[in-house]
Design an enzyme around this catalytic site. Sequence first.
Site, short mmCIF file in Angstrom:
data_model
loop_
_atom_site.label_atom_id
_atom_site.label_comp_id
_atom_site.label_asym_id
_atom_site.label_seq_id
_atom_site.Cartn_x
_atom_site.Cartn_y
_atom_site.Cartn_z
N SER A 1 7.91 -4.20 1.93
CA SER A 1 6.64 -4.88 2.11
C SER A 1 5.69 -4.42 1.02
O SER A 1 5.85 -3.32 0.46
CB SER A 1 6.04 -4.56 3.48
N LYS A 2 4.68 -5.24 0.75
CA LYS A 2 3.76 -4.91 -0.34
C LYS A 2 2.87 -3.73 -0.02
O LYS A 2 2.19 -3.21 -0.90
CB LYS A 2 2.93 -6.13 -0.71
N ARG A 3 2.85 -3.28 1.23
CA ARG A 3 2.09 -2.07 1.56
C ARG A 3 2.73 -0.83 0.96
O ARG A 3 2.05 0.15 0.70
CB ARG A 3 1.99 -1.90 3.08
N GLN B 1 -2.23 -2.43 -4.80
CA GLN B 1 -1.07 -1.54 -4.67
C GLN B 1 -1.37 -0.17 -5.27
O GLN B 1 -1.23 0.86 -4.61
CB GLN B 1 0.15 -2.16 -5.37
#
Length: 483
Positions: A255-257, A467
């Site tokens: 996931s982009k987290r 990010q």
Amino acid sequence: MSVRVRVAPSPTGDPHVGTAYIAMLNYCMARRHGGSFVLRIEDTDRSRCSPGSQQAILESLAWLGLDPDEGPAQGGEHGPYTQSERKDAGIYDREIARLLDAGHAYRCFCSPERLAGVRAAQEAAGERTMYDRHCRELAPAEAERRAAAGEAHVVRMKAPLSGECSFTDRLRRQPIVQPWAEVDDQVLIKTDGWPTYHFAAVVDDHHMGITHVIRAEEWIKSVPKHLWLYEHLGWEPPELIHVGLLRNADRSKISKRKNPTDLLWYRKHGYLPGALVNFLALIGHSHPDGREIFGLDELVRVFDLDRLSVGGPVFDRQKLRHVQGQWFRSQSDAEMSAAIHRDIDARLAELLPLLRERMTFGGDFTFLADFFFASEVAPTAADLMPKKWDAGQTRAALDGLAARLRKKLKKDRAFVWDAECIEAAVRDFAAEKNYKPKDFFMTVRVALSGRRTSPPLFDTMAVLGQQATLERLGAAVLKLRDA
């Protein structure tokens, strides 16, 4: 039989590294066996799809060298290759009419309010949540009359009420068995007349002559619905190959987290396309000779379906950086020089306005902008702490800000990652906690840049991106735990 495979992304956001992974496997399968690699755009989710997202998918696959033989740009004998165009051509209408005429599908007129009530009652009773088949036995003539009168409805499949579905996946030794009682009467056509993914994917795979479906394991649970459709439409299903989902280091779904998932992020930050493909191959296929560095042509030469990973390949960015380094240093001086210019030029337009007031010579750009290009910064605990703040207070402030930004990104639809929205969020957080802006902004600045002086804070955060910002705040929190 000629091998025909496909990748079928939905243009609902940034092009995903998972799309690149599946595309790479299908591309190699086609090239290894002299077959065809098809790109199909699945844009049935009209509220989320966008032309910009579709274009980004095309660009990212071209950047990686995963060029399809057939697709929206290339054309081909099995087009159109965009589902919206296939709907306009009446392809799905013809096939759903066959299922309705044969009694294998039915019209459902249940309102969203009724469905929500059924679901709530099932949840309260601890039951499986699924459609209660209220409209399943409605007389076809009555259903036709109501539909012709314009009453809102969907079309559902008539899933078996007993027995089980057993099927074989190429990469799994044991057959997969699922009781039909656990399979819902899946919606095939939505109230707006558009097909759902499940129906459109099966229809398109058949009409496009797809022989092998290589996709992520998250679709295994949908296989019974798909096999039911193949059977009741009178078609032979393709061979199914479900590979492991890309995972973060903690084995959670990527996931982009925790990892950048946007393919174009990697291009923007200087990754070589060959290095990224090489890395994806290493985590999902491996070389039979144990070789670590190899190109796409070599992967095609050794590609073997039975070597594909089902264990959830780990997307380890440290490993990716290692592979990137190997590729970058193997270039000629001319290629390396071009890459340096390309990487700096790609970000010059957004960085120059932030840095120009601090510059005296052109070379000043290199040290003023270095933290934007770095994979991480290393501030000392002492630099992170404002005067009269201790490590615990500073740690809580940075950790709290990171949590607030994550919440904004997840739940606030009006929040976008730009300087204006970031400034409002950071200032609101500081005011709530009674932090003096001068002190709080300084510790955030040091956490992000590694230095006490830098370009304007909120512009810096916007250009760094969500990010890197969240990662650097997290790294500073860890640093302060040991202080």
